[in-house]
Design an enzyme around this catalytic site. Structure first.
Site, short mmCIF file in Angstrom:
data_model
loop_
_atom_site.label_atom_id
_atom_site.label_comp_id
_atom_site.label_asym_id
_atom_site.label_seq_id
_atom_site.Cartn_x
_atom_site.Cartn_y
_atom_site.Cartn_z
N LYS A 162 0.81 -1.23 0.00
CA LYS A 162 0.00 0.00 0.00
C LYS A 162 0.84 1.27 0.00
CE LYS A 162 -4.48 -1.50 1.76
NZ LYS A 162 -4.33 -2.94 2.09
N GLU A 164 -10.93 7.08 4.10
CA GLU A 164 -11.55 6.18 5.05
C GLU A 164 -10.64 4.96 5.18
OE1 GLU A 164 -12.53 6.45 1.92
OE2 GLU A 164 -12.11 4.39 1.28
N SER A 196 1.73 -9.79 -0.91
CA SER A 196 1.39 -8.36 -0.79
C SER A 196 1.74 -7.73 0.55
CB SER A 196 -0.09 -8.16 -1.10
OG SER A 196 -0.89 -8.98 -0.27
C1 LIG Z 1 -5.15 -3.98 1.64
C2 LIG Z 1 -4.41 -5.22 1.35
C3 LIG Z 1 -4.78 -6.09 0.30
C4 LIG Z 1 -6.02 -5.86 -0.55
O1 LIG Z 1 -6.02 -4.74 -1.34
P1 LIG Z 1 -5.80 -4.78 -2.92
O2 LIG Z 1 -6.14 -3.42 -3.35
O3 LIG Z 1 -6.73 -5.83 -3.48
O4 LIG Z 1 -4.39 -5.15 -3.15
C5 LIG Z 1 -4.00 -7.20 0.05
N1 LIG Z 1 -2.92 -7.48 0.80
C6 LIG Z 1 -2.53 -6.69 1.83
C7 LIG Z 1 -1.33 -7.06 2.60
C8 LIG Z 1 -3.27 -5.54 2.13
O5 LIG Z 1 -2.88 -4.75 3.15
#
Ligand SMILES: *Cc1c(COP(=O)(O)O)cnc(C)c1O
Length: 402
Positions: A96, A118, A385
């Protein structure tokens, strides 16, 4: 599979990916969005802006993030070679930060005083408060009262980073109410405020802009994979909430027709309404949060209640570019349930010493099912992610570890 020649230039100038996307907002906000469109277009082509952004990605976020060959996991599953793109190693622990930094720099360039957003679980709020502190902007985060209680460590982080957290006590006191509250604040003061959306969702230009900021993930991964294997991966796998980490990985590979892409949605507890958030798998097109896209809706057409063990995935909409890819067949969307994600969370922790975010565990869980069905000379690149530090207490309770 159909060929998408225009993949790199989408959306069109009105913000549409095929029939999806657009700008479905009250008239009063159209001028504010147009200001963002124009400012982003200029920033995108300004080498000074791009240099500053990429310098921060390197020195502050710690990019490039590693590409790791998960040898133990690959061996254990006995099928394809599995590689992990380590977005969990970024500053603040997930992908993010890639787009919140971009949004903060753009807001500053536009002369805005404040970043507004938000947050549900608080991950976007923390990443945005971090970028605001670095760039020197005020930050106001709206969060439902129930989420404030559930995600208190993230509330503390935001406050320590200097953000103002507005506890929303109206309606169901969750994410949807926080969106409404933040939106009302924006309507009242869009002159001084930049609305920082947390995924590839919302009205144009956000799905494109957030994608562009996340596309660094796929550009790096493509180069790193080629350097290690001298060919492209056969499969890319990423979890899909709003869809930003998946789009970030996929974007650089869209014109590589031989690379197959799989987005993994949360099947939650079951496929009963309210117990999952598998938007592309079970939803229908409609309008939400300024965009036309696939949605999960209840009988009266309101956004449905959603659930996932991973709070970052429980969103009843999805980015419009994913809706387009689903219809085109360029990306395949599959599902993984809570139990499978929990098992993947444990397996990666134990065989590779990497505790993944529960969101990322969905991508892993699909690979765990899929890898044994393909041959050992094929390869899968997974977007890891985020890291699981935020989830250990919750998972510990679920597993009865004390
Ligand atoms: C917020 C988040 C997601 C989901 O958001 P996307 O916009 O679909 O990527 C996935 N993995 C992590 C670690 C997150 O913090």
């Amino acid at each position: 599979m159909k060929k998408i020649n225009t993949s790199m230039t989408l959306p069109n100038q009105n913000g549409f990916f095929g029939p999806y996307g657009g700008q479905f907002v009250p008239e009063k906000l159209q001028a504010a969005l147009q200001e963002v469109v124009v400012a982003y277009e200029a920033a995108k082509h300004d080498p000074v802006f791009q240099r500053e952004y990429h310098q921060l990605l390197a020195d502050y976020v710690g990019r490039p993030s590693a590409l790791f060959f998960a040898k133990n996991l690959s061996k254990k599953l006995g099928g394809a070679k599995i590689y992990l793109k380590r977005e969990d190693l970024n500053h603040t622990g997930a992908h993010k930060i890639n787009h919140t930094l971009g949004e903060a720099l753009l807001a500053k360039r536009m002369g805005k005083k404040k970043l507004l957003a938000e947050t549900g679980a608080g991950q976007h709020g923390v990443a945005l408060a971090t970028a605001a502190a670095l760039v020197g902007l005020e930050c106001e985060i709206h969060m439902g009262a129930i989420d404030v209680a559930k995600q208190y460590p993230n509330v503390l982080r935001m406050k320590l980073l200097g953000a103002q957290v507005v506890e929303v006590k109206s309606g169901g006191r969750c994410l949807k109410d926080a969106v409404d509250s933040a939106f009302a604040t924006y309507m009242a003061d869009f002159e001084h405020t930049f609305f920082a959306i947390g995924s590839v969702v919302g009205p144009h230009p956000y799905p494109m802009m957030v994608r562009d900021f996340q596309a660094v993930v796929g550009r790096e991964a493509r180069e790193q994979f080629l350097a290690k294997e001298q060919h492209l991966p056969d499969y890319l796998i990423a979890c899909v909430g709003g869809g930003s980490n998946a789009m970030g990985l996929f974007h650089a590979f869209l014109d590589d027709e031989q690379v197959q892409m799989i987005g993994v949605e949360p099947a939650g507890k079951s496929f009963k309404p309210g117990e999952h958030a598998a938007t592309l798998t079970l939803g229908k097109p409609g309008t939400l949060h300024g965009m036309f896209t696939y949605l999960l809706q209840d009988e009266v057409g309101a956004p449905a209640a959603v659930h996932s063990i991973a709070s970052g995935l429980d969103y009843p909409g999805v980015g419009p570019q994913h809706a387009y890819f689903k219809d085109q067949g360029r990306v395949r969307y599959e599902t993984v349930n809570d139990q499978e994600a929990l098992a993947a969370f444990q397996l990666l922790s134990q065989v590779e010493g990497i505790i993944p975010a529960l969101e990322s565990a969905h991508a892993l869980a699909y690979a765990i099912k899929f890898a044994p069905t393909i041959s050992q000379d094929q390869s899968i690149l997974i977007n890891l992610s985020g890291r699981g530090d935020k989830d250990v207490e919750y998972v510990g309770k679920l597993l009865g570890i004390s």
